[in-house]
Design an enzyme around this catalytic site. Structure first.
Site, mmCIF file in Angstrom:
data_model
loop_
_atom_site.group_PDB
_atom_site.id
_atom_site.type_symbol
_atom_site.label_atom_id
_atom_site.label_comp_id
_atom_site.label_asym_id
_atom_site.label_seq_id
_atom_site.Cartn_x
_atom_site.Cartn_y
_atom_site.Cartn_z
ATOM 1 N N TYR A 97 0.892 -1.158 0.000
ATOM 2 C CA TYR A 97 0.000 0.000 0.000
ATOM 3 C C TYR A 97 0.929 1.206 0.000
ATOM 4 O O TYR A 97 1.880 1.259 0.786
ATOM 5 C CB TYR A 97 -0.880 0.072 1.248
ATOM 6 N N CYS A 148 1.437 2.740 3.418
ATOM 7 C CA CYS A 148 1.744 1.830 4.518
ATOM 8 C C CYS A 148 3.125 2.118 5.104
ATOM 9 O O CYS A 148 4.131 2.072 4.399
ATOM 10 C CB CYS A 148 1.684 0.395 4.002
ATOM 11 N N PHE A 192 5.023 0.291 7.047
ATOM 12 C CA PHE A 192 5.912 -0.867 6.971
ATOM 13 C C PHE A 192 6.411 -1.098 5.548
ATOM 14 O O PHE A 192 7.552 -1.504 5.342
ATOM 15 C CB PHE A 192 5.208 -2.109 7.510
ATOM 16 N N CYS A 193 5.558 -0.851 4.563
ATOM 17 C CA CYS A 193 5.995 -0.953 3.170
ATOM 18 C C CYS A 193 7.058 0.099 2.874
ATOM 19 O O CYS A 193 8.044 -0.157 2.176
ATOM 20 C CB CYS A 193 4.807 -0.782 2.218
#
Length: 323
Positions: free
Chosen positions: A101, A104, A106-107
């Site tokens: 995403y 996101c 964490f991404c």
């Protein structure tokens, strides 16, 4: 303790728990100076601060700036050279694809690592509602990274594996300090982000604007994902606020930013003259909010701006391969 202003109210902030391959010229200078630094379920649970990763054991700061002998500095130079050599010759993946995403944290932590190490990668934007782009995988969260066909999951595990491929003769973390602050990112910093990003309905919608320009979605899918996603996350953020005992979202964000700056102890980066994995982790999870209202407020009301600008310069341009 220090005071930071939150909407005009003075808030006391207490101190909480407290690289990349180096350019050859910088290494030579370090040798001459002989001064080395010690160094979602339907929505992705990692993205919204619900990671199942357990916190690492509490450790004390173990590495501080100090003067080493010339021979120690020369050894470090040789190691850095070996790391750079390993990066450029021993690990050259041909096909790296990140399922993500765009907003996101964490991404973005994974992307910060890829960008810093100049590893080219493609991106597949995942629809946050139906997640059809990752139906092929048994793992139903993002990020998912495919490296020459090998699936990697969980942002911290992905980074550990990539780092080990880049530096096969080196441990993943260079010291307890780095390990501790990487854990702080996953187990504290991410928990204060969602209540800030989705603090109001307008901020929630702002955070989902990316869906209108990213991903191969139909017009209907874009509208549903943007407004349904924003509405859902507004309520998820309220629940997270209660779960983590956050009474003032902005105060919690400012405190986290000040805690990180305190951890630097006057150093340019936690890794010293160059970022380490903890620097990249903090930078990565903060990057999605930098130009949202929450991120602008954070930079305005805390001391994190100089470090963030330095990280932008070090990480450089995105290594993403444009479709």
């Amino acid at each position: 303790m220090r005071r930071v202003n939150v909407n005009g109210v003075a808030v006391l902030v207490g101190q909480a728990i407290g690289g990349g391959a180096t350019a050859a010229s910088a290494n030579r200078q370090r040798v001459l100076q002989a001064a080395l630094y010690g160094t979602c379920s339907n929505f992705n649970s990692e993205r919204f601060g619900l990671s199942s990763r357990s916190a690492p054991p509490s450790v004390t700061n173990g590495c501080v700036a100090g003067t080493k002998s010339f021979s120690a500095a020369a050894t470090s130079l040789a190691q850095d050279h070996a790391h750079a050599h390993a990066h450029s010759h021993k690990f050259s993946p041909k096909d790296v694809v990140l399922y993500q995403y765009e907003a996101c944290p964490f991404c973005n932590k994974v992307k910060a690592f890829l960008d810093y190490y100049k590893i080219p990668y493609g991106v597949v934007e995942v629809n946050p509602i139906n997640k059809k782009e990752i139906k092929w995988s048994d793992y139903k969260k993002v990020p998912i990274l495919k490296v020459d066909g090998e699936q990697m999951v969980d942002s911290s595990d992905i980074i550990d594996k990539l780092f080990q491929k880049l530096h096969p003769d080196n441990p993943v973390a260079s010291g307890d300090e780095e390990t501790k602050w990487r854990g702080w990112v996953d187990n504290h910093l991410v928990h204060v982000l969602s209540p800030n990003i989705y603090r109001t309905t307008s901020e929630a919608i702002e955070s989902f604007d990316y869906i209108t320009t990213h991903g191969n979605f139909s017009f209907t899918e874009r509208i549903i994902a943007k407004y349904a996603g924003a509405a859902a996350m507004y309520f998820v953020a309220k629940n997270l606020k209660k779960k983590h005992n956050i009474t003032n979202e902005r105060a919690a964000l400012y405190e986290a930013a000040e805690t990180w700056v305190d951890a630097l102890k006057g150093r340019k980066f936690l890794g010293g003259s160059n970022p380490n994995l903890a620097d990249l982790a903090v930078f990565g999870v903060l990057r999605p909010i930098r130009h949202l209202k929450s991120g602008k407020d954070m930079v305005q009301h805390t001391r994190i701006g100089d470090w963030y600008t330095g990280m932008e310069s070090e990480v450089g341009e995105s290594s993403r391969i444009k479709a």
